[in-house]
Design a protein around this motif. Sequence first.
Motif, PDB file in Angstrom:
ATOM      1  N   ARG A  82      89.306 -91.982   7.619  1.00  0.00           N
ATOM      2  CA  ARG A  82      90.043 -92.860   8.752  1.00  0.00           C
ATOM      3  C   ARG A  82      91.598 -92.646   8.748  1.00  0.00           C
ATOM      4  O   ARG A  82      91.775 -93.441   9.015  1.00  0.00           O
ATOM      5  N   GLU A  83      92.206 -92.646   7.128  1.00  0.00           N
ATOM      6  CA  GLU A  83      93.417 -92.711   6.540  1.00  0.00           C
ATOM      7  C   GLU A  83      93.847 -91.581   7.231  1.00  0.00           C
ATOM      8  O   GLU A  83      95.021 -91.669   7.678  1.00  0.00           O
ATOM      9  N   LEU A 109      95.501-103.983  20.493  1.00  0.00           N
ATOM     10  CA  LEU A 109      94.023-103.622  19.856  1.00  0.00           C
ATOM     11  C   LEU A 109      94.714-102.725  18.450  1.00  0.00           C
ATOM     12  O   LEU A 109      93.821-103.663  17.226  1.00  0.00           O
ATOM     13  N   ALA A 110      94.591-101.493  17.965  1.00  0.00           N
ATOM     14  CA  ALA A 110      94.371-101.236  16.643  1.00  0.00           C
ATOM     15  C   ALA A 110      95.656-100.602  15.919  1.00  0.00           C
ATOM     16  O   ALA A 110      95.510-101.941  14.695  1.00  0.00           O
ATOM     17  N   GLN A 111      96.722-101.607  16.498  1.00  0.00           N
ATOM     18  CA  GLN A 111      98.362-102.548  15.701  1.00  0.00           C
ATOM     19  C   GLN A 111      97.640-103.657  15.084  1.00  0.00           C
ATOM     20  O   GLN A 111      98.118-103.584  13.757  1.00  0.00           O
ATOM     21  N   ALA A 112      96.944-104.660  16.278  1.00  0.00           N
ATOM     22  CA  ALA A 112      96.350-106.001  15.072  1.00  0.00           C
ATOM     23  C   ALA A 112      95.692-105.888  14.294  1.00  0.00           C
ATOM     24  O   ALA A 112      95.767-106.133  13.167  1.00  0.00           O
ATOM     25  N   LEU A 113      94.558-104.382  14.677  1.00  0.00           N
ATOM     26  CA  LEU A 113      93.899-104.604  13.500  1.00  0.00           C
ATOM     27  C   LEU A 113      94.235-103.854  11.476  1.00  0.00           C
ATOM     28  O   LEU A 113      93.900-104.856  10.894  1.00  0.00           O
ATOM     29  N   LEU A 114      95.293-102.971  12.614  1.00  0.00           N
ATOM     30  CA  LEU A 114      96.037-102.558  11.414  1.00  0.00           C
ATOM     31  C   LEU A 114      97.106-103.925  10.561  1.00  0.00           C
ATOM     32  O   LEU A 114      96.765-103.389   9.280  1.00  0.00           O
TER      33      LEU A 114
ATOM     34  N   VAL B 119      90.086 -92.145  16.355  1.00  0.00           N
ATOM     35  CA  VAL B 119      91.480 -92.104  16.539  1.00  0.00           C
ATOM     36  C   VAL B 119      92.646 -92.733  16.520  1.00  0.00           C
ATOM     37  O   VAL B 119      93.680 -92.565  15.932  1.00  0.00           O
ATOM     38  N   LEU B 120      92.087 -94.056  17.124  1.00  0.00           N
ATOM     39  CA  LEU B 120      93.448 -95.247  16.269  1.00  0.00           C
ATOM     40  C   LEU B 120      92.758 -95.656  15.345  1.00  0.00           C
ATOM     41  O   LEU B 120      93.244 -97.179  14.708  1.00  0.00           O
ATOM     42  N   GLY B 121      92.346 -95.185  14.674  1.00  0.00           N
ATOM     43  CA  GLY B 121      91.849 -95.297  12.753  1.00  0.00           C
ATOM     44  C   GLY B 121      91.042 -96.821  13.229  1.00  0.00           C
ATOM     45  O   GLY B 121      91.149 -97.426  11.951  1.00  0.00           O
ATOM     46  N   MET B 122      90.027 -97.023  13.739  1.00  0.00           N
ATOM     47  CA  MET B 122      89.280 -98.006  13.644  1.00  0.00           C
ATOM     48  C   MET B 122      88.128 -97.997  12.941  1.00  0.00           C
ATOM     49  O   MET B 122      87.515 -96.244  13.044  1.00  0.00           O
ATOM     50  N   THR B 123      87.588 -98.858  11.843  1.00  0.00           N
ATOM     51  CA  THR B 123      86.187 -98.626  11.466  1.00  0.00           C
ATOM     52  C   THR B 123      85.436 -98.226  12.718  1.00  0.00           C
ATOM     53  O   THR B 123      85.464 -99.062  13.398  1.00  0.00           O
ATOM     54  N   GLY B 124      84.194 -98.109  12.161  1.00  0.00           N
ATOM     55  CA  GLY B 124      82.452 -98.034  12.984  1.00  0.00           C
ATOM     56  C   GLY B 124      82.185 -99.667  13.127  1.00  0.00           C
ATOM     57  O   GLY B 124      82.241 -99.929  14.377  1.00  0.00           O
ATOM     58  N   ALA B 125      82.448 -99.663  12.023  1.00  0.00           N
ATOM     59  CA  ALA B 125      82.084-101.805  12.567  1.00  0.00           C
ATOM     60  C   ALA B 125      82.800-102.325  14.003  1.00  0.00           C
ATOM     61  O   ALA B 125      82.715-103.301  14.670  1.00  0.00           O
ATOM     62  N   GLN B 126      84.434-101.636  13.735  1.00  0.00           N
ATOM     63  CA  GLN B 126      85.461-102.391  14.293  1.00  0.00           C
ATOM     64  C   GLN B 126      85.368-102.065  15.866  1.00  0.00           C
ATOM     65  O   GLN B 126      85.073-102.639  16.314  1.00  0.00           O
TER      66      GLN B 126
END
Lengths: 291, 216
Positions: A82-83, A109-114, B119-126
């Motif tokens: 993932r990294e 969404l992805a920005q907020a999660l990071l 590809v947006l770097g999210m985890t499976g749970a997310q």
Amino acid sequence: MAFLEVKNYRKRFGENEVLKGISFTLNKGEVLAVIGSSGGGKTTLLRCLNFLEIPDEGELYLGGEKLFDAAEKLKISNARIREKRLHFGLVFQQFNLFPQYTVFKNITLAQALLARQEFSRKKAEFSAARRGAPKEKRAQLKAEQKKILAEIKANQKAAIEQKTLALLERVGLSEKKDAYPHELSGGQQQRVAIARALALSTDILCFDEPTSALDPELTGEVLKVIKGLKSSESTMIVVTHEMDFARGVADHVVFIADGQIEEEGTPEEVFGSPKSEKTQAFLRKSLEELF
Amino acid sequence: MAELLVQLAQGFLVTLELFALTLVLALPLGLLFAFGLMSRFRPVRWVMKVFVWIIRGTPLMLQLFIVCYGPALFGLSAIRNSFLAAVIAFVINYACYFAVIYRGGIESISKGQYEAGQVLGMTGAQIFSRIVLLQVIKRILAPMSNEVITLVKDTSLANTLGGIVEIIAATKEVTGATGMPLIYPLLGAGVFFLAFIGLLTLLFGYLEKRLGYFKV
Ligand SMILES: Nc1ncnc2c1ncn2[C@@H]1O[C@H](COP(=O)(O)OP(=O)(O)OP(=O)(O)O)[C@@H](O)[C@H]1O
Ligand SMILES: [Mg+2]
């Protein structure tokens, strides 16, 4: 020293060897166009770069450092994958926007999660610091930290919002910020997908035939946006069937046939005076399709 | 007449209790079972498949009795608390049906949604909780409404265990106490069911509308 170096990537699905040793380099700020006939392995290559597929063999260097080595692939955890993914962005042929979120939320969404992950790390750091502090100072420290954390959170939120609005402007969709994906045309959806990918500021942005799911009259707006992204900072790999576009925007072109790089060079070289017979045949055919 | 209504209402309260408890427990358990059905580990998948086959392949009434008297297999006495036995049987039974619906919903979400998250770097749970889940809920609302409505009516089976006076059992008690012809409390029970299921239908209609703002 090239920014990206892919060495001998190989990938097979069962008996079918789809990538048969792909190697290339790309400099920072350059655009690489990947062309080739259907089934040649272009999508598979992009998916390998984004670690949606794990190559069976090969190495990848980014900024001079080894990012991936297939010899160690069994040892890499999901979290590490993932990294690694965060170095690459991918814009899909089919957009793949999240239907339940507005355009704005799709991009944030992805920005907020990071950001949240970053925030949690900071918070953990702070509580460790607190435990290390003398007892009588802890309460005061906690109050200070609380203030800093609140500030971080507010800054993160503001930064994400600002960046997202800027991206929307860049892809020409500021007024669609609150629309849902199904309310947009294909071209608009793809521009949102591009903004979403840009939001993570990846080192390399990949496009897999970004216009081939679009009606012909909509391809122009998307290609224009991609062209507009070209700068010394953004390094891109574009798989495309739009030869004019590849010619106009690419610094480097590779022609992939049957899992191998059949020909590569500047657009002038590949389009102007192709050496390989396969390339010549392919270019002739794509010209015929145009007329 | 008032006596009839009170007794029926008391019976229906038991029906509702069984219904609500089963639903609250079977909804999450069903998701767990669904993950089992889709597990990457073949043994888990197989065990789950066989289990679902057994539960869907035998009558609910049989399962009620087996849960109740099953402890005898281990030399123990039957479950005294028949309400507890009924809840256990219902939860397991409905979780299996829910699991199959969940699986269908989850598998209907395009691979592209997962990959876009990846590809947006999210985890499976997310990815599951932020992207897939709501789309699945929207997709399975109609089949789930069928199951939920069936559950309301299936709760009557619990009275075969004895000691559970849900609404159908209550009708007999009313006639026993008042000598009123059985048909009146039976019709009354029907009205209770219709009213409650009408309410559920409205609720599902509302949910459908609430999720109508996006398309999957
Ligand atoms: N997940 C997979 N499992 C099995 N085979 C696959 C898989 N993905 C791709 N392939 C096979 O790999 C080969 C190359 O596919 P790929 O999609 O990379 O080609 P492409 O160059 O992108 O073609 P197109 O121009 O049609 O998009 C095809 O023969 C395809 O059937
Ligand atoms: Mg492709």
